[in-house]
Design a protein around this motif. Structure first.
Motif, PDB file in Angstrom:
ATOM      1  N   VAL A  27       0.785  -1.219  -0.025  1.00  0.00           N
ATOM      2  CA  VAL A  27      -0.054  -0.057  -0.250  1.00  0.00           C
ATOM      3  C   VAL A  27       0.929   1.168  -0.135  1.00  0.00           C
ATOM      4  N   THR A  28       0.803   2.223  -1.042  1.00  0.00           N
ATOM      5  CA  THR A  28       1.502   3.222  -1.016  1.00  0.00           C
ATOM      6  C   THR A  28       0.546   4.348  -0.363  1.00  0.00           C
ATOM      7  N   GLY A  29       1.193   5.495  -0.033  1.00  0.00           N
ATOM      8  CA  GLY A  29       0.597   6.651   0.881  1.00  0.00           C
ATOM      9  C   GLY A  29      -0.193   6.040   2.104  1.00  0.00           C
ATOM     10  N   ALA A  30       0.780   5.040   2.765  1.00  0.00           N
ATOM     11  CA  ALA A  30      -0.073   4.383   3.965  1.00  0.00           C
ATOM     12  C   ALA A  30       0.154   5.221   5.292  1.00  0.00           C
ATOM     13  N   ALA A  31       0.846   6.273   5.156  1.00  0.00           N
ATOM     14  CA  ALA A  31       0.759   7.065   6.444  1.00  0.00           C
ATOM     15  C   ALA A  31      -0.542   8.164   6.559  1.00  0.00           C
ATOM     16  N   ILE A  63       3.035  -4.366   3.178  1.00  0.00           N
ATOM     17  CA  ILE A  63       4.200  -3.638   3.114  1.00  0.00           C
ATOM     18  C   ILE A  63       3.844  -2.116   3.099  1.00  0.00           C
ATOM     19  N   ALA A  64       3.806  -1.260   3.854  1.00  0.00           N
ATOM     20  CA  ALA A  64       3.350   0.014   3.875  1.00  0.00           C
ATOM     21  C   ALA A  64       4.353   1.109   3.436  1.00  0.00           C
ATOM     22  N   LEU A  65       4.122   1.720   2.449  1.00  0.00           N
ATOM     23  CA  LEU A  65       5.004   2.754   1.796  1.00  0.00           C
ATOM     24  C   LEU A  65       4.684   4.085   2.114  1.00  0.00           C
ATOM     25  N   ASP A  66       5.549   4.850   2.248  1.00  0.00           N
ATOM     26  CA  ASP A  66       5.351   6.522   2.324  1.00  0.00           C
ATOM     27  C   ASP A  66       6.621   7.280   2.438  1.00  0.00           C
ATOM     28  N   LEU A  67       6.532   8.674   2.358  1.00  0.00           N
ATOM     29  CA  LEU A  67       7.967   9.390   2.383  1.00  0.00           C
ATOM     30  C   LEU A  67       8.720   9.159   3.804  1.00  0.00           C
ATOM     31  N   ARG A  68       7.796   8.829   4.601  1.00  0.00           N
ATOM     32  CA  ARG A  68       8.705   8.764   6.170  1.00  0.00           C
ATOM     33  C   ARG A  68       8.184   7.701   6.703  1.00  0.00           C
ATOM     34  N   GLU A  78       8.126   6.982  10.247  1.00  0.00           N
ATOM     35  CA  GLU A  78       7.849   7.358  11.395  1.00  0.00           C
ATOM     36  C   GLU A  78       6.293   7.383  11.771  1.00  0.00           C
ATOM     37  N   PRO A  79       5.754   7.972  10.577  1.00  0.00           N
ATOM     38  CA  PRO A  79       4.232   8.244  10.933  1.00  0.00           C
ATOM     39  C   PRO A  79       3.497   6.698  10.685  1.00  0.00           C
ATOM     40  N   MET A  80       4.007   5.811  10.139  1.00  0.00           N
ATOM     41  CA  MET A  80       3.676   4.625   9.868  1.00  0.00           C
ATOM     42  C   MET A  80       3.648   3.594  10.868  1.00  0.00           C
ATOM     43  N   GLN A  81       4.922   3.939  11.843  1.00  0.00           N
ATOM     44  CA  GLN A  81       5.140   3.016  12.787  1.00  0.00           C
ATOM     45  C   GLN A  81       3.912   2.505  13.820  1.00  0.00           C
ATOM     46  N   PRO A  82       2.883   3.486  14.200  1.00  0.00           N
ATOM     47  CA  PRO A  82       1.743   3.065  14.710  1.00  0.00           C
ATOM     48  C   PRO A  82       1.109   1.821  14.186  1.00  0.00           C
ATOM     49  N   LEU A  83       1.154   1.839  12.895  1.00  0.00           N
ATOM     50  CA  LEU A  83       0.336   0.780  12.215  1.00  0.00           C
ATOM     51  C   LEU A  83       1.217  -0.695  12.364  1.00  0.00           C
ATOM     52  N   ALA A  84       2.547  -0.479  12.431  1.00  0.00           N
ATOM     53  CA  ALA A  84       3.317  -1.767  12.556  1.00  0.00           C
ATOM     54  C   ALA A  84       3.304  -2.254  14.043  1.00  0.00           C
ATOM     55  N   ASP A  85       3.173  -1.118  14.912  1.00  0.00           N
ATOM     56  CA  ASP A  85       3.070  -1.525  16.536  1.00  0.00           C
ATOM     57  C   ASP A  85       1.657  -2.215  16.571  1.00  0.00           C
ATOM     58  N   GLU A  86       0.619  -1.774  16.233  1.00  0.00           N
ATOM     59  CA  GLU A  86      -0.665  -1.982  16.339  1.00  0.00           C
ATOM     60  C   GLU A  86      -0.712  -3.724  15.783  1.00  0.00           C
ATOM     61  N   MET A  87      -0.121  -3.865  14.782  1.00  0.00           N
ATOM     62  CA  MET A  87      -0.474  -5.223  14.073  1.00  0.00           C
ATOM     63  C   MET A  87       1.041  -5.861  13.853  1.00  0.00           C
ATOM     64  N   PRO A  88       1.588  -6.055  14.809  1.00  0.00           N
ATOM     65  CA  PRO A  88       2.925  -6.704  14.842  1.00  0.00           C
ATOM     66  C   PRO A  88       3.152  -7.796  13.756  1.00  0.00           C
ATOM     67  N   VAL A 110       2.567  -5.849   9.476  1.00  0.00           N
ATOM     68  CA  VAL A 110       2.853  -4.624   8.681  1.00  0.00           C
ATOM     69  C   VAL A 110       4.277  -4.468   8.734  1.00  0.00           C
ATOM     70  N   VAL A 111       4.863  -4.343   7.473  1.00  0.00           N
ATOM     71  CA  VAL A 111       6.261  -3.855   7.386  1.00  0.00           C
ATOM     72  C   VAL A 111       6.215  -2.444   6.729  1.00  0.00           C
ATOM     73  N   VAL A 112       6.931  -1.440   7.431  1.00  0.00           N
ATOM     74  CA  VAL A 112       6.910  -0.094   7.024  1.00  0.00           C
ATOM     75  C   VAL A 112       8.233   0.126   6.426  1.00  0.00           C
ATOM     76  N   ALA A 113       8.086   0.981   5.473  1.00  0.00           N
ATOM     77  CA  ALA A 113       9.391   1.502   4.470  1.00  0.00           C
ATOM     78  C   ALA A 113       9.132   2.766   3.825  1.00  0.00           C
ATOM     79  N   GLU A 114      10.246   3.432   4.133  1.00  0.00           N
ATOM     80  CA  GLU A 114      10.140   4.641   3.533  1.00  0.00           C
ATOM     81  C   GLU A 114      10.679   5.024   2.274  1.00  0.00           C
TER      82      GLU A 114
END
Length: 247
Positions: A11-15, A34-39, A41-51, A54-58
């Motif tokens: 998913v792009t723009g995941a923040a 896999i959650a993508l966005d420019l940064r 950090e704003p997506m980290q709560p998603l990864a914490d919520e669903m350990p 969700v894999v976050v990457a900027e």
């Protein structure tokens, strides 16, 4: 009827508001995202919520080299992407005369180019597997010329709609569907912050259902189009505008 199988989604723009809703819904469907966005950090709560789900990457999706480098790494770590939601987008309210060449290029590079670059990266393996889903988040503006949105935004989303048709046509024989969703006025900062109260009230009077769209409603439609029961739907742009535009 076919059953939902766990897949790897991107998913792009995941923040953003819609991106977060899509990510949560796809995880609820049993997928890893896999959650993508420019940064990141704003997506980290998603990864914490669903350990573990969700894999976050900027990354800047308008940069094809950076995107390919990141995707190569993610592919090696997590496998091929089977569901792609091209959701990332930036808004401009400027009409043609007020739109600089730099703004035009930036809007196009994110809203249209990024979706093409990612689709190009995932399509070969989707076709080889003879299964894949691409869902592009377009806009009501592609049919109205942009009621409140600017020229570059409407044109970029129109290009995304045509990209949807083209990818759908060439990919259908391989079991890969490509569809778009054209939301009109979802409750995101584009509505709550970038429109005035006067603009919002005017729109509410014009939208037949009398309210704005919820991000979760968009996410549920992504879920359906990405699922096993939508295999005979491809090359469609599904309107979600509360009756503001009917065709």
């Amino acid at each position: 009827m076919p059953k939902q199988e766990p897949r790897l989604a991107l998913v792009t723009g995941a923040a953003g508001t819609i991106g977060q809703a899509i990510t949560r819904q796809l995880v609820a469907d049993g997928h890893k995202v896999i959650a993508l966005d420019l940064r990141a950090e704003p997506m980290q709560p998603l990864a914490d919520e669903m350990p573990g789900r969700v894999v976050v990457a900027e990354v800047d999706i308008s940069d094809p080299d950076a995107l390919e480098t990141l995707y190569t790494r993610l592919r090696a770590e997590h496998g091929p992407v089977q569901i792609l939601a091209n959701n990332a987008g930036i808004l401009s309210n400027n009409k043609a005369v007020e739109t600089s060449p730099e703004e035009w290029r930036r809007i196009m590079s994110v809203n249209l180019d990024g979706a093409f670059y990612l689709s190009r990266l995932v399509l070969a393996e989707m076709r080889e597997a003879r299964w894949g889903r691409i869902v592009n988040i377009c806009s009501l503006g592609i049919k109205t010329g942009g009621l409140t949105a600017g020229t570059a935004y409407a044109a970029s989303k129109g290009g995304l709609g045509v990209l949807t048709f083209s990818l759908a046509r060439e990919s259908a024989p391989f079991g890969v569907t490509v569809n778009g969703i054209a939301p009109g006025y979802v409750l995101t900062p584009m509505v709550t912050e970038q429109l005035s109260e006067e603009q919002r009230q005017k729109l509410l009077r014009e939208i037949p259902v009398g309210r704005f769209c919820g991000a979760d409603e968009v996410a549920h439609l992504v879920s359906y189009l990405a699922g096993p029961h939508a295999g005979f739907i491809t090359g469609e742009i599904v309107d979600m505008n509360g009756g503001l535009h009917m065709d």
